[in-house]
Design a protein around this motif. Structure first.
Motif, PDB file in Angstrom:
ATOM      1  N   HIS A   1       0.850  -1.188   0.000  1.00  0.00           N
ATOM      2  CA  HIS A   1       0.000   0.000   0.000  1.00  0.00           C
ATOM      3  C   HIS A   1       0.888   1.241   0.000  1.00  0.00           C
ATOM      4  CE1 HIS A   1      -2.477   3.210   1.857  1.00  0.00           C
ATOM      5  NE2 HIS A   1      -3.459   2.649   1.170  1.00  0.00           N
ATOM      6  N   LEU A   2       0.669   2.142  -0.946  1.00  0.00           N
ATOM      7  CA  LEU A   2       1.494   3.336  -1.096  1.00  0.00           C
ATOM      8  C   LEU A   2       0.713   4.576  -0.681  1.00  0.00           C
ATOM      9  CD1 LEU A   2       3.020   2.570  -4.622  1.00  0.00           C
ATOM     10  CD2 LEU A   2       3.955   1.987  -2.392  1.00  0.00           C
ATOM     11  N   SER A   3       1.379   5.465   0.050  1.00  0.00           N
ATOM     12  CA  SER A   3       0.744   6.722   0.427  1.00  0.00           C
ATOM     13  C   SER A   3       1.786   7.829   0.417  1.00  0.00           C
ATOM     14  CB  SER A   3       0.098   6.612   1.813  1.00  0.00           C
ATOM     15  OG  SER A   3       1.064   6.309   2.806  1.00  0.00           O
ATOM     16  N   SER A   4       1.314   9.045   0.247  1.00  0.00           N
ATOM     17  CA  SER A   4       2.172  10.228   0.263  1.00  0.00           C
ATOM     18  C   SER A   4       1.667  11.179   1.339  1.00  0.00           C
ATOM     19  CB  SER A   4       2.155  10.926  -1.105  1.00  0.00           C
ATOM     20  OG  SER A   4       2.847  12.165  -1.041  1.00  0.00           O
ATOM     21  N   ASP A   5       2.502  11.418   2.336  1.00  0.00           N
ATOM     22  CA  ASP A   5       2.113  12.263   3.469  1.00  0.00           C
ATOM     23  C   ASP A   5       0.786  11.813   4.061  1.00  0.00           C
ATOM     24  OD1 ASP A   5       4.424  13.796   3.191  1.00  0.00           O
ATOM     25  OD2 ASP A   5       3.450  15.238   1.860  1.00  0.00           O
ATOM     26  N   GLY A   6       0.593  10.502   4.133  1.00  0.00           N
ATOM     27  CA  GLY A   6      -0.592   9.927   4.759  1.00  0.00           C
ATOM     28  C   GLY A   6      -1.783   9.740   3.848  1.00  0.00           C
ATOM     29  N   THR A   7      -1.713  10.246   2.613  1.00  0.00           N
ATOM     30  CA  THR A   7      -2.825  10.107   1.673  1.00  0.00           C
ATOM     31  C   THR A   7      -2.530   8.982   0.684  1.00  0.00           C
ATOM     32  OG1 THR A   7      -3.346  12.465   1.822  1.00  0.00           O
ATOM     33  CG2 THR A   7      -4.228  11.258  -0.067  1.00  0.00           C
ATOM     34  N   ALA A   8      -3.448   8.019   0.594  1.00  0.00           N
ATOM     35  CA  ALA A   8      -3.239   6.876  -0.289  1.00  0.00           C
ATOM     36  C   ALA A   8      -3.083   7.327  -1.733  1.00  0.00           C
ATOM     37  CB  ALA A   8      -4.403   5.897  -0.175  1.00  0.00           C
ATOM     38  N   LEU A   9      -2.120   6.720  -2.434  1.00  0.00           N
ATOM     39  CA  LEU A   9      -1.908   7.051  -3.835  1.00  0.00           C
ATOM     40  C   LEU A   9      -2.944   6.324  -4.681  1.00  0.00           C
ATOM     41  CD1 LEU A   9       1.996   6.894  -4.268  1.00  0.00           C
ATOM     42  CD2 LEU A   9       0.559   8.789  -3.546  1.00  0.00           C
ATOM     43  N   ILE A  10      -3.512   7.030  -5.640  1.00  0.00           N
ATOM     44  CA  ILE A  10      -4.444   6.394  -6.564  1.00  0.00           C
ATOM     45  C   ILE A  10      -3.768   6.136  -7.904  1.00  0.00           C
ATOM     46  CG2 ILE A  10      -6.492   7.354  -5.475  1.00  0.00           C
ATOM     47  CD1 ILE A  10      -6.577   9.478  -7.638  1.00  0.00           C
ATOM     48  N   GLN A  11      -2.504   6.582  -8.044  1.00  0.00           N
ATOM     49  CA  GLN A  11      -1.720   6.308  -9.240  1.00  0.00           C
ATOM     50  C   GLN A  11      -0.639   5.286  -8.920  1.00  0.00           C
ATOM     51  OE1 GLN A  11      -0.891  10.637  -9.805  1.00  0.00           O
ATOM     52  NE2 GLN A  11      -1.328  10.220 -11.951  1.00  0.00           N
ATOM     53  N   GLY A  12      -0.156   4.595  -9.941  1.00  0.00           N
ATOM     54  CA  GLY A  12       0.884   3.605  -9.756  1.00  0.00           C
ATOM     55  C   GLY A  12       2.265   4.242  -9.700  1.00  0.00           C
ATOM     56  N   VAL A  13       3.273   3.415  -9.488  1.00  0.00           N
ATOM     57  CA  VAL A  13       4.635   3.926  -9.334  1.00  0.00           C
ATOM     58  C   VAL A  13       5.155   4.555 -10.621  1.00  0.00           C
ATOM     59  CG1 VAL A  13       5.284   2.389  -7.437  1.00  0.00           C
ATOM     60  CG2 VAL A  13       5.541   1.602  -9.803  1.00  0.00           C
ATOM     61  N   ASN A  14       4.636   4.124 -11.768  1.00  0.00           N
ATOM     62  CA  ASN A  14       5.047   4.731 -13.038  1.00  0.00           C
ATOM     63  C   ASN A  14       4.473   6.121 -13.234  1.00  0.00           C
ATOM     64  OD1 ASN A  14       5.021   1.606 -13.678  1.00  0.00           O
ATOM     65  ND2 ASN A  14       6.455   2.550 -15.108  1.00  0.00           N
ATOM     66  N   ASP A  15       3.260   6.346 -12.705  1.00  0.00           N
ATOM     67  CA  ASP A  15       2.509   7.551 -13.036  1.00  0.00           C
ATOM     68  C   ASP A  15       2.586   8.644 -11.975  1.00  0.00           C
ATOM     69  OD1 ASP A  15       1.521   6.366 -15.455  1.00  0.00           O
ATOM     70  OD2 ASP A  15       0.160   5.188 -14.227  1.00  0.00           O
ATOM     71  N   PHE A  16       2.817   8.280 -10.724  1.00  0.00           N
ATOM     72  CA  PHE A  16       2.874   9.295  -9.675  1.00  0.00           C
ATOM     73  C   PHE A  16       4.180  10.075  -9.791  1.00  0.00           C
ATOM     74  CE2 PHE A  16       3.938  10.814  -5.403  1.00  0.00           C
ATOM     75  CZ  PHE A  16       2.781  11.526  -5.100  1.00  0.00           C
ATOM     76  N   LYS A  17       4.071  11.399  -9.862  1.00  0.00           N
ATOM     77  CA  LYS A  17       5.236  12.256 -10.046  1.00  0.00           C
ATOM     78  C   LYS A  17       5.642  12.919  -8.734  1.00  0.00           C
ATOM     79  CE  LYS A  17       5.129  11.383 -14.448  1.00  0.00           C
ATOM     80  NZ  LYS A  17       6.104  10.432 -15.031  1.00  0.00           N
ATOM     81  N   ILE A  18       6.931  12.995  -8.510  1.00  0.00           N
ATOM     82  CA  ILE A  18       7.478  13.671  -7.333  1.00  0.00           C
ATOM     83  C   ILE A  18       7.641  15.147  -7.670  1.00  0.00           C
ATOM     84  CG2 ILE A  18       9.378  13.768  -5.686  1.00  0.00           C
ATOM     85  CD1 ILE A  18       7.833  11.163  -5.566  1.00  0.00           C
ATOM     86  N   GLU A  19       6.794  15.974  -7.109  1.00  0.00           N
ATOM     87  CA  GLU A  19       6.824  17.404  -7.416  1.00  0.00           C
ATOM     88  C   GLU A  19       7.268  18.263  -6.236  1.00  0.00           C
ATOM     89  OE1 GLU A  19       6.522  18.470 -10.339  1.00  0.00           O
ATOM     90  OE2 GLU A  19       5.415  16.934 -11.445  1.00  0.00           O
ATOM     91  N   ALA A  20       7.292  17.687  -5.023  1.00  0.00           N
ATOM     92  CA  ALA A  20       7.645  18.475  -3.834  1.00  0.00           C
ATOM     93  C   ALA A  20       8.188  17.551  -2.757  1.00  0.00           C
ATOM     94  CB  ALA A  20       6.405  19.208  -3.316  1.00  0.00           C
ATOM     95  N   VAL A  21       8.764  18.135  -1.724  1.00  0.00           N
ATOM     96  CA  VAL A  21       9.242  17.377  -0.572  1.00  0.00           C
ATOM     97  C   VAL A  21       8.064  16.617   0.036  1.00  0.00           C
ATOM     98  CG1 VAL A  21      10.245  17.540   1.730  1.00  0.00           C
ATOM     99  CG2 VAL A  21      11.073  19.043  -0.095  1.00  0.00           C
TER     100      VAL A  21
END
Length: 425
Positions: free
Chosen positions: A395-415
């Motif tokens: 299960h992947l999340s960013s700052d506590g919010t679950a990602l709805i995109q996969g590892v290919n599609d989610f972009k790192i835009e900020a810290v």
């Protein structure tokens, strides 16, 4: 005469007035169709049957490219499924999508065979057997070998192909709806949508079911669930479940107006490049054109448009070095033990690229990936597996919010802090 005008006006209000920009919408849908066709030129891995479905359900066609993709499905995807069947793996979802893709091209399904243990049987025979295995597992352990999304796909593929669905098979799906056995959250929106299309097909086909009233109740319950999942911004579930949800509502007889909030939400997402994944685009395009996977049943492949031309796109010019951002990566094992890593990555990189950079730093972080129709997904992190066969996933999340995109599609835009947690379902 005046009363007639009033009645027509009231009907228009009840069913949703047509968009003032229907012409521009058609042009936009055409551009999405071109984007999906263009994705065939850059696709990695196996050809995607869902992409083929969307191309075949579209109003505009490019017969040579569609034919070329069909041949790739019949060779590359066919061989992959053959390997899985030979290894006694449950691939009912992929087998069902392959069936629907071939059916959408009016291909004779009786000529498609797989050979297992030196015995050659048709695609539909294998699909029926896989569905029986799934049904038996539900009876034994109260859940399919795979999941109810794939189970629903199997029911839909058999029904659309003109095969009478075993009433015990369809009844297991009806009972799952009744008992609310689908996963909670956005995943259940996808499953409800697919189950709705499958059971609507069973109903339309007049197939024998154990209780027709229960079938009607299940369809009503699914429709209510989908409508209850509508958000204020027009999405049903989330950005990536709205396409299938709208397809299901259309299949179940709901009129979705051109200017409906859900249609506008999908168009807004598409304009902002949310659907850069071909799989995601393949699910919204039929919905935007007021079609569903159920439309395949009546497709005749006659006098089709052949005007879809894809213009070349100017190459992207590299503007030079990118700024970097710091990402914290937390890995939570099934035991609950956690490890945290820090890595600087170029802004705009995908999560997969960030994980590759972290892995290359040799700080103890490792991962393995596997491919799917949605792109790559994590199968092992720091040596620990999380596979569907074990009812586990990362299960992947960013700052506590679950990602709805996969590892290919989610972009790192900020810290940010990315958490990767071994989770059961």
């Amino acid at each position: 005469m005046l009363s007639l005008v009033i009645i027509v006006g009231l009907l228009a209000f009840a069913f949703g007035k047509p968009c003032a920009t229907e012409g521009s919408n058609r042009e936009f849908h055409l551009s999405l169709n071109k984007n999906l066709l263009r994705s065939l030129e850059t696709q990695e891995g196996l050809p995607n049957p869902s992409v083929h479905l969307a191309l075949r359900l579209s109003d505009n066609h490019n017969p040579p490219k569609e034919s070329e993709h069909l041949n790739r499905l019949k060779n590359l995807l066919h061989n992959d499924i053959q390997s899985s069947l030979s290894n006694s793996q449950s691939v009912v979802g992929l087998l069902a999508l392959y069936t629907l893709a071939l059916k959408s091209s009016c291909y004779d399904l009786n000529t498609v065979t797989f050979t297992v243990s030196e015995k050659s049987e048709t695609l539909l025979t294998h699909l029926k057997q896989q569905m029986d295995d799934e049904k038996d597992n539900i009876a034994f352990s109260h859940r399919p070998l795979t999941n109810y999304y794939q189970y629903s796909l199997g029911v839909l593929a058999l029904c659309v192909s003109g095969i009478r669905v075993n009433n015990h098979v369809s009844n297991k799906l009806i009972k799952a709806v009744e008992m609310e056995h689908f996963k909670h959250g956005d995943e259940s929106t996808d499953t409800n949508a697919m189950a709705g299309m499958a059971l609507q097909c069973v109903k339309d086909a007049g197939s024998h079911v154990q209780n027709a009233a229960e079938l009607d109740a299940a369809l009503s319950q699914i429709k209510q669930k989908l409508l209850a999942s509508r958000r204020d911004d027009g999405h049903i579930g989330n950005e990536f479940s709205t396409g299938l949800a709208v397809q299901a509502l259309i299949a179940m007889g709901s009129r979705v107006a051109e200017c409906a909030a859900s249609m506008e939400a999908m168009r807004t997402d598409a304009r902002s490049n949310t659907y850069n994944n071909p799989m995601a685009l393949s699910q919204i395009l039929p919905a935007l054109q007021h079609k569903s996977y159920l439309s395949i049943k009546s497709k005749e492949c006659l006098n089709e448009d052949d005007t879809l031309v894809v213009e070349p796109i100017d190459p992207v010019v590299d503007s030079g070095s990118k700024s970097t951002v710091t990402v914290l990566v937390e890995v939570v094992a099934s035991s609950g033990a956690a490890a945290v890593y820090s890595v600087d990555v170029p802004k705009g990189d995908s999560l997969l690229e960030a994980l590759e950079i972290l892995k290359g730093k040799n700080v103890g972080f490792t991962f393995e990936k596997e491919s799917s129709l949605w792109g790559n997904f994590l199968s092992a992190v720091n040596g620990e597996q999380a596979r569907q066969s074990d009812r586990r996933y990362w299960h992947l999340s960013s700052d506590g919010t679950a990602l709805i995109q996969g590892v290919n599609d989610f972009k790192i835009e900020a810290v940010q802090k990315i958490t990767i947690k071994n989770t059961s379902y």
